[in-house]
Design a protein around this motif. Sequence first.
Motif, PDB file in Angstrom:
ATOM      1  N   ASN A  38       0.912  -1.194  -0.084  1.00  0.00           N
ATOM      2  CA  ASN A  38      -0.117   0.031   0.255  1.00  0.00           C
ATOM      3  C   ASN A  38       0.803   1.189   0.098  1.00  0.00           C
ATOM      4  OD1 ASN A  38      -2.312  -1.560   0.233  1.00  0.00           O
ATOM      5  ND2 ASN A  38      -2.396  -1.342   2.340  1.00  0.00           N
ATOM      6  N   ILE A  39       0.498   2.294  -0.613  1.00  0.00           N
ATOM      7  CA  ILE A  39       1.217   3.566  -0.525  1.00  0.00           C
ATOM      8  C   ILE A  39       0.104   4.609   0.105  1.00  0.00           C
ATOM      9  CG2 ILE A  39       2.244   5.379  -1.889  1.00  0.00           C
ATOM     10  CD1 ILE A  39       3.249   3.167  -3.760  1.00  0.00           C
ATOM     11  N   GLU A  40       0.287   5.219   1.122  1.00  0.00           N
ATOM     12  CA  GLU A  40      -0.497   6.037   1.706  1.00  0.00           C
ATOM     13  C   GLU A  40      -0.060   7.487   1.901  1.00  0.00           C
ATOM     14  OE1 GLU A  40      -2.940   6.070   6.069  1.00  0.00           O
ATOM     15  OE2 GLU A  40      -1.293   4.619   5.687  1.00  0.00           O
ATOM     16  N   ARG A  41      -0.795   8.528   1.813  1.00  0.00           N
ATOM     17  CA  ARG A  41      -0.476  10.046   1.954  1.00  0.00           C
ATOM     18  C   ARG A  41      -0.977  10.304   3.139  1.00  0.00           C
ATOM     19  NH1 ARG A  41      -1.050  15.010  -1.976  1.00  0.00           N
ATOM     20  NH2 ARG A  41       0.216  16.377  -0.741  1.00  0.00           N
ATOM     21  N   THR A  42       0.118  10.386   4.283  1.00  0.00           N
ATOM     22  CA  THR A  42      -0.415  10.656   5.704  1.00  0.00           C
ATOM     23  C   THR A  42      -0.448  12.134   6.057  1.00  0.00           C
ATOM     24  OG1 THR A  42       1.957  10.350   6.423  1.00  0.00           O
ATOM     25  CG2 THR A  42       0.825   8.214   6.488  1.00  0.00           C
ATOM     26  N   ASP A  43       0.168  13.031   5.270  1.00  0.00           N
ATOM     27  CA  ASP A  43       0.039  14.441   5.516  1.00  0.00           C
ATOM     28  C   ASP A  43       0.468  15.229   4.163  1.00  0.00           C
ATOM     29  OD1 ASP A  43       0.160  16.976   6.704  1.00  0.00           O
ATOM     30  OD2 ASP A  43       2.151  16.676   7.806  1.00  0.00           O
ATOM     31  N   TYR A  47       4.325  10.320   3.378  1.00  0.00           N
ATOM     32  CA  TYR A  47       3.863   9.274   2.936  1.00  0.00           C
ATOM     33  C   TYR A  47       4.290   8.051   3.655  1.00  0.00           C
ATOM     34  CZ  TYR A  47       3.461  12.597  -0.875  1.00  0.00           C
ATOM     35  OH  TYR A  47       3.286  13.760  -1.699  1.00  0.00           O
ATOM     36  N   ARG A  48       3.639   6.895   3.322  1.00  0.00           N
ATOM     37  CA  ARG A  48       3.802   5.541   4.120  1.00  0.00           C
ATOM     38  C   ARG A  48       3.813   4.406   2.978  1.00  0.00           C
ATOM     39  NH1 ARG A  48       2.194   5.617   9.246  1.00  0.00           N
ATOM     40  NH2 ARG A  48      -0.054   5.759   8.527  1.00  0.00           N
ATOM     41  N   ILE A  49       4.579   3.643   3.057  1.00  0.00           N
ATOM     42  CA  ILE A  49       4.433   2.441   2.118  1.00  0.00           C
ATOM     43  C   ILE A  49       4.590   1.447   3.125  1.00  0.00           C
ATOM     44  CG2 ILE A  49       5.750   0.926   0.493  1.00  0.00           C
ATOM     45  CD1 ILE A  49       7.008   3.503  -0.741  1.00  0.00           C
ATOM     46  N   GLU A  50       3.542   0.315   3.033  1.00  0.00           N
ATOM     47  CA  GLU A  50       3.437  -0.898   3.670  1.00  0.00           C
ATOM     48  C   GLU A  50       3.614  -1.853   2.883  1.00  0.00           C
ATOM     49  OE1 GLU A  50       0.589   0.539   7.638  1.00  0.00           O
ATOM     50  OE2 GLU A  50      -0.488   0.203   5.539  1.00  0.00           O
ATOM     51  N   ILE A 119       7.333   1.802   5.874  1.00  0.00           N
ATOM     52  CA  ILE A 119       8.276   2.972   5.382  1.00  0.00           C
ATOM     53  C   ILE A 119       7.937   4.397   5.275  1.00  0.00           C
ATOM     54  CG2 ILE A 119      10.316   3.129   3.786  1.00  0.00           C
ATOM     55  CD1 ILE A 119      10.126   0.627   2.850  1.00  0.00           C
ATOM     56  N   ALA A 120       8.232   4.974   6.196  1.00  0.00           N
ATOM     57  CA  ALA A 120       7.682   6.543   6.140  1.00  0.00           C
ATOM     58  C   ALA A 120       8.694   7.244   5.457  1.00  0.00           C
ATOM     59  CB  ALA A 120       8.036   6.894   7.784  1.00  0.00           C
ATOM     60  N   LEU A 121       8.078   8.116   4.626  1.00  0.00           N
ATOM     61  CA  LEU A 121       8.919   8.933   3.536  1.00  0.00           C
ATOM     62  C   LEU A 121       8.213  10.340   3.994  1.00  0.00           C
ATOM     63  CD1 LEU A 121       8.028   7.050   0.404  1.00  0.00           C
ATOM     64  CD2 LEU A 121      10.057   7.140   1.477  1.00  0.00           C
ATOM     65  N   ARG A 122       9.247  11.438   3.702  1.00  0.00           N
ATOM     66  CA  ARG A 122       8.980  12.850   3.801  1.00  0.00           C
ATOM     67  C   ARG A 122       9.549  13.842   2.696  1.00  0.00           C
ATOM     68  NH1 ARG A 122      10.866  13.071   8.624  1.00  0.00           N
ATOM     69  NH2 ARG A 122      13.134  13.781   8.031  1.00  0.00           N
ATOM     70  N   ARG A 123       8.714  14.745   2.349  1.00  0.00           N
ATOM     71  CA  ARG A 123       9.374  15.596   1.299  1.00  0.00           C
ATOM     72  C   ARG A 123       9.859  16.741   2.044  1.00  0.00           C
ATOM     73  NH1 ARG A 123       5.400  17.096  -3.427  1.00  0.00           N
ATOM     74  NH2 ARG A 123       4.064  17.261  -1.550  1.00  0.00           N
TER      75      ARG A 123
END
Length: 150
Positions: A38-43, A47-50, A119-123
């Motif tokens: 899954n790819i989720e936009r958290t803010d 983003y978060r990839i599960e 996996i938490a991602l941040r721009r």
Amino acid sequence: MRTIDFSPLYRSVVGFDRQAQLLETASVDQATGYPPYNIERTDENAYRIEIAVAGFRADELNIEVKENLLTVQGRKAANDAERRFLHRGLAERDFERRFQLADYVIVADARLADGLLSIALRRELPEALKPRRIEIATASAPLIEGEKAA
């Protein structure tokens, strides 16, 4: 699945190597559906990839980022010699999943819990690219310091 040959396009364009590579890898990665993710936009900038990695331990997983390409690999240690399965439904096979990251997106965190690798991602935009407020000078105020007002 239908594949598209982009080679005639390469002869007439210069400097679009990265876009061509993105198109090619996108079509190759869709061929396999393992492991599901899954790819989720958290803010606004997060983003978060599960990824479902049931049966994998943390030391059997590898996460690497190189040139905006996030690669997640799972290498399962062979331990089937002493086990005899009557039915084997859990896919504990090796995998490699790739995700193309946009510019200025960084990996902030990775956690393994309950068979899900998150996996938490941040721009993070550099200060030079962030919007800034420009003050408006009045007729009586000088535009540049040291300049006399009219």
